[in-house]
Design a protein around this motif. Structure first.
Motif, PDB file in Angstrom:
ATOM      1  N   THR A 146      -3.720 -20.870 -10.425  1.00 45.29           N
ATOM      2  CA  THR A 146      -2.531 -21.693 -10.686  1.00 45.29           C
ATOM      3  C   THR A 146      -1.827 -22.050  -9.388  1.00 45.29           C
ATOM      4  O   THR A 146      -1.260 -23.131  -9.277  1.00 45.29           O
ATOM      5  CB  THR A 146      -1.530 -20.987 -11.629  1.00 45.29           C
ATOM      6  OG1 THR A 146      -1.088 -19.770 -11.027  1.00 45.29           O
ATOM      7  CG2 THR A 146      -2.153 -20.703 -12.977  1.00 45.29           C
ATOM      8  N   TYR A 147      -1.885 -21.170  -8.390  1.00 44.87           N
ATOM      9  CA  TYR A 147      -1.260 -21.470  -7.101  1.00 44.87           C
ATOM     10  C   TYR A 147      -2.078 -22.504  -6.342  1.00 44.87           C
ATOM     11  O   TYR A 147      -1.528 -23.411  -5.721  1.00 44.87           O
ATOM     12  CB  TYR A 147      -1.100 -20.202  -6.260  1.00 44.87           C
ATOM     13  CG  TYR A 147      -0.178 -19.210  -6.916  1.00 44.87           C
ATOM     14  CD1 TYR A 147       1.183 -19.443  -6.968  1.00 44.87           C
ATOM     15  CD2 TYR A 147      -0.680 -18.065  -7.516  1.00 44.87           C
ATOM     16  CE1 TYR A 147       2.045 -18.553  -7.597  1.00 44.87           C
ATOM     17  CE2 TYR A 147       0.167 -17.166  -8.144  1.00 44.87           C
ATOM     18  CZ  TYR A 147       1.527 -17.420  -8.182  1.00 44.87           C
ATOM     19  OH  TYR A 147       2.367 -16.539  -8.801  1.00 44.87           O
ATOM     20  N   LEU A 148      -3.388 -22.381  -6.408  1.00 40.95           N
ATOM     21  CA  LEU A 148      -4.253 -23.342  -5.729  1.00 40.95           C
ATOM     22  C   LEU A 148      -4.057 -24.731  -6.319  1.00 40.95           C
ATOM     23  O   LEU A 148      -4.010 -25.724  -5.590  1.00 40.95           O
ATOM     24  CB  LEU A 148      -5.716 -22.914  -5.837  1.00 40.95           C
ATOM     25  CG  LEU A 148      -6.718 -23.785  -5.097  1.00 40.95           C
ATOM     26  CD1 LEU A 148      -6.424 -23.823  -3.599  1.00 40.95           C
ATOM     27  CD2 LEU A 148      -8.123 -23.280  -5.335  1.00 40.95           C
ATOM     28  N   ASP A 149      -3.932 -24.804  -7.619  1.00 41.22           N
ATOM     29  CA  ASP A 149      -3.749 -26.093  -8.279  1.00 41.22           C
ATOM     30  C   ASP A 149      -2.424 -26.755  -7.915  1.00 41.22           C
ATOM     31  O   ASP A 149      -2.284 -27.964  -8.060  1.00 41.22           O
ATOM     32  CB  ASP A 149      -3.836 -25.927  -9.803  1.00 41.22           C
ATOM     33  CG  ASP A 149      -5.239 -25.547 -10.260  1.00 41.22           C
ATOM     34  OD1 ASP A 149      -6.200 -25.741  -9.479  1.00 41.22           O
ATOM     35  OD2 ASP A 149      -5.370 -25.024 -11.389  1.00 41.22           O
ATOM     36  N   SER A 150      -1.461 -25.975  -7.422  1.00 40.80           N
ATOM     37  CA  SER A 150      -0.137 -26.531  -7.142  1.00 40.80           C
ATOM     38  C   SER A 150       0.108 -26.844  -5.665  1.00 40.80           C
ATOM     39  O   SER A 150       1.203 -27.278  -5.316  1.00 40.80           O
ATOM     40  CB  SER A 150       0.944 -25.575  -7.651  1.00 40.80           C
ATOM     41  OG  SER A 150       0.944 -24.390  -6.864  1.00 40.80           O
ATOM     42  N   ILE A 151      -0.892 -26.627  -4.793  1.00 40.28           N
ATOM     43  CA  ILE A 151      -0.695 -26.926  -3.369  1.00 40.28           C
ATOM     44  C   ILE A 151      -1.645 -28.025  -2.915  1.00 40.28           C
ATOM     45  O   ILE A 151      -2.715 -28.229  -3.489  1.00 40.28           O
ATOM     46  CB  ILE A 151      -0.862 -25.676  -2.471  1.00 40.28           C
ATOM     47  CG1 ILE A 151      -2.239 -25.046  -2.654  1.00 40.28           C
ATOM     48  CG2 ILE A 151       0.241 -24.678  -2.707  1.00 40.28           C
ATOM     49  CD1 ILE A 151      -2.485 -23.843  -1.758  1.00 40.28           C
ATOM     50  N   ASP A 152      -1.233 -28.737  -1.874  1.00 38.46           N
ATOM     51  CA  ASP A 152      -2.054 -29.800  -1.304  1.00 38.46           C
ATOM     52  C   ASP A 152      -3.168 -29.171  -0.482  1.00 38.46           C
ATOM     53  O   ASP A 152      -2.916 -28.532   0.524  1.00 38.46           O
ATOM     54  CB  ASP A 152      -1.176 -30.703  -0.433  1.00 38.46           C
ATOM     55  CG  ASP A 152      -1.959 -31.815   0.231  1.00 38.46           C
ATOM     56  OD1 ASP A 152      -3.153 -32.016  -0.114  1.00 38.46           O
ATOM     57  OD2 ASP A 152      -1.384 -32.485   1.096  1.00 38.46           O
ATOM     58  N   GLN A 153      -4.395 -29.370  -0.909  1.00 38.04           N
ATOM     59  CA  GLN A 153      -5.546 -28.795  -0.225  1.00 38.04           C
ATOM     60  C   GLN A 153      -6.137 -29.742   0.814  1.00 38.04           C
ATOM     61  O   GLN A 153      -6.841 -29.315   1.711  1.00 38.04           O
ATOM     62  CB  GLN A 153      -6.637 -28.443  -1.237  1.00 38.04           C
ATOM     63  CG  GLN A 153      -6.195 -27.477  -2.293  1.00 38.04           C
ATOM     64  CD  GLN A 153      -7.233 -27.353  -3.380  1.00 38.04           C
ATOM     65  OE1 GLN A 153      -8.418 -27.386  -3.124  1.00 38.04           O
ATOM     66  NE2 GLN A 153      -6.783 -27.219  -4.618  1.00 38.04           N
ATOM     67  N   SER A 154      -5.858 -31.005   0.712  1.00 38.85           N
ATOM     68  CA  SER A 154      -6.544 -31.996   1.543  1.00 38.85           C
ATOM     69  C   SER A 154      -6.252 -31.849   3.032  1.00 38.85           C
ATOM     70  O   SER A 154      -7.111 -32.138   3.853  1.00 38.85           O
ATOM     71  CB  SER A 154      -6.183 -33.403   1.079  1.00 38.85           C
ATOM     72  OG  SER A 154      -4.790 -33.630   1.262  1.00 38.85           O
ATOM     73  N   ASN A 155      -5.080 -31.407   3.393  1.00 36.04           N
ATOM     74  CA  ASN A 155      -4.733 -31.287   4.805  1.00 36.04           C
ATOM     75  C   ASN A 155      -5.261 -30.003   5.435  1.00 36.04           C
ATOM     76  O   ASN A 155      -5.272 -29.884   6.646  1.00 36.04           O
ATOM     77  CB  ASN A 155      -3.211 -31.321   4.992  1.00 36.04           C
ATOM     78  CG  ASN A 155      -2.638 -32.660   4.617  1.00 36.04           C
ATOM     79  OD1 ASN A 155      -3.331 -33.666   4.658  1.00 36.04           O
ATOM     80  ND2 ASN A 155      -1.387 -32.670   4.219  1.00 36.04           N
ATOM     81  N   TRP A 156      -5.679 -29.045   4.645  1.00 39.06           N
ATOM     82  CA  TRP A 156      -5.998 -27.737   5.190  1.00 39.06           C
ATOM     83  C   TRP A 156      -7.483 -27.472   5.300  1.00 39.06           C
ATOM     84  O   TRP A 156      -7.925 -26.870   6.247  1.00 39.06           O
ATOM     85  CB  TRP A 156      -5.368 -26.648   4.350  1.00 39.06           C
ATOM     86  CG  TRP A 156      -3.884 -26.764   4.252  1.00 39.06           C
ATOM     87  CD1 TRP A 156      -3.080 -27.623   4.950  1.00 39.06           C
ATOM     88  CD2 TRP A 156      -3.034 -26.023   3.426  1.00 39.06           C
ATOM     89  NE1 TRP A 156      -1.792 -27.448   4.570  1.00 39.06           N
ATOM     90  CE2 TRP A 156      -1.723 -26.463   3.643  1.00 39.06           C
ATOM     91  CE3 TRP A 156      -3.248 -25.019   2.510  1.00 39.06           C
ATOM     92  CZ2 TRP A 156      -0.632 -25.933   2.991  1.00 39.06           C
ATOM     93  CZ3 TRP A 156      -2.151 -24.479   1.858  1.00 39.06           C
ATOM     94  CH2 TRP A 156      -0.865 -24.936   2.103  1.00 39.06           C
ATOM     95  N   THR A 157      -8.236 -27.884   4.326  1.00 41.06           N
ATOM     96  CA  THR A 157      -9.643 -27.512   4.318  1.00 41.06           C
ATOM     97  C   THR A 157     -10.490 -28.720   4.674  1.00 41.06           C
ATOM     98  O   THR A 157     -10.582 -29.652   3.895  1.00 41.06           O
ATOM     99  CB  THR A 157     -10.050 -26.955   2.940  1.00 41.06           C
ATOM    100  OG1 THR A 157      -9.162 -25.885   2.624  1.00 41.06           O
ATOM    101  CG2 THR A 157     -11.458 -26.441   2.952  1.00 41.06           C
TER     102      THR A 157
END
Length: 166
Positions: A146-157
């Motif tokens: 649920t935390y992963l789904d709520s954060i922007d992943q595109s800038n980090w990985t």
């Protein structure tokens, strides 16, 4: 035997060698149960530095959390980390964090479990969920997904499929 999840990262020197050697050093004190893929990630808080190589470990250990932290700190120091002199969130040859330790909660000045910034870091959550997609936070009782789904992943990985080092 208690299970724990660790996050490892490096963005100085031979990143891959630093992490592989640190895992080897850790294996003298803990049993490595699983290693995630490695991910090349952009720095999160202080951007003027090289990209990181990050991965997660699932371990079993008889070491209590404080002794595990002492072991980790010695390994980090062996690879040149100096917490007293480094810039917070700045470059480092090796960073090892205890993310989870069984289902316990610790909140002391020197040790916080679960890791307090776990919820905002895709570079921690993605490898953890690769190792165990059903992980929940002992503090909030929520699934980590649920935390992963709520954060922007595109800038980090930068490499969402990951690099297999082991």
């Amino acid at each position: 035997m208690p299970q724990s999840f660790l996050s490892l990262g490096s963005n100085q020197g031979d990143k891959e060698k630093n992490i592989k050697s640190a895992i080897n050093d850790l294996s003298a004190s803990v049993e490595i149960l699983a290693v995630s893929k490695a991910y090349i990630t952009q720095p999160l808080y202080y951007h003027n530095q090289e990209d990181f190589l990050n991965l997660a470990l699932k371990i079993e250990t008889t070491l209590p959390p404080e002794k595990l932290l002492n072991t980790i700190n010695k390994i980090e120091k062996k690879y040149g980390r100096d917490r007293e002199k480094e810039q917070r969130y700045g470059p480092r040859p090796l960073d090892i964090d205890i993310i989870l330790y069984d289902n316990i909660i610790i909140d002391t000045p020197h040790l916080k479990i679960p890791h307090p910034r776990l919820y905002e870091r895709a570079f921690v959550l993605i490898p953890l969920l690769e190792l165990d997609p059903k992980l929940t936070c002992p503090k909030t009782k929520k699934p980590l997904r649920t935390y992963l789904d709520s954060i922007d992943q595109s800038n980090w990985t930068k490499t969402p499929k990951g690099l297999t080092l082991f």
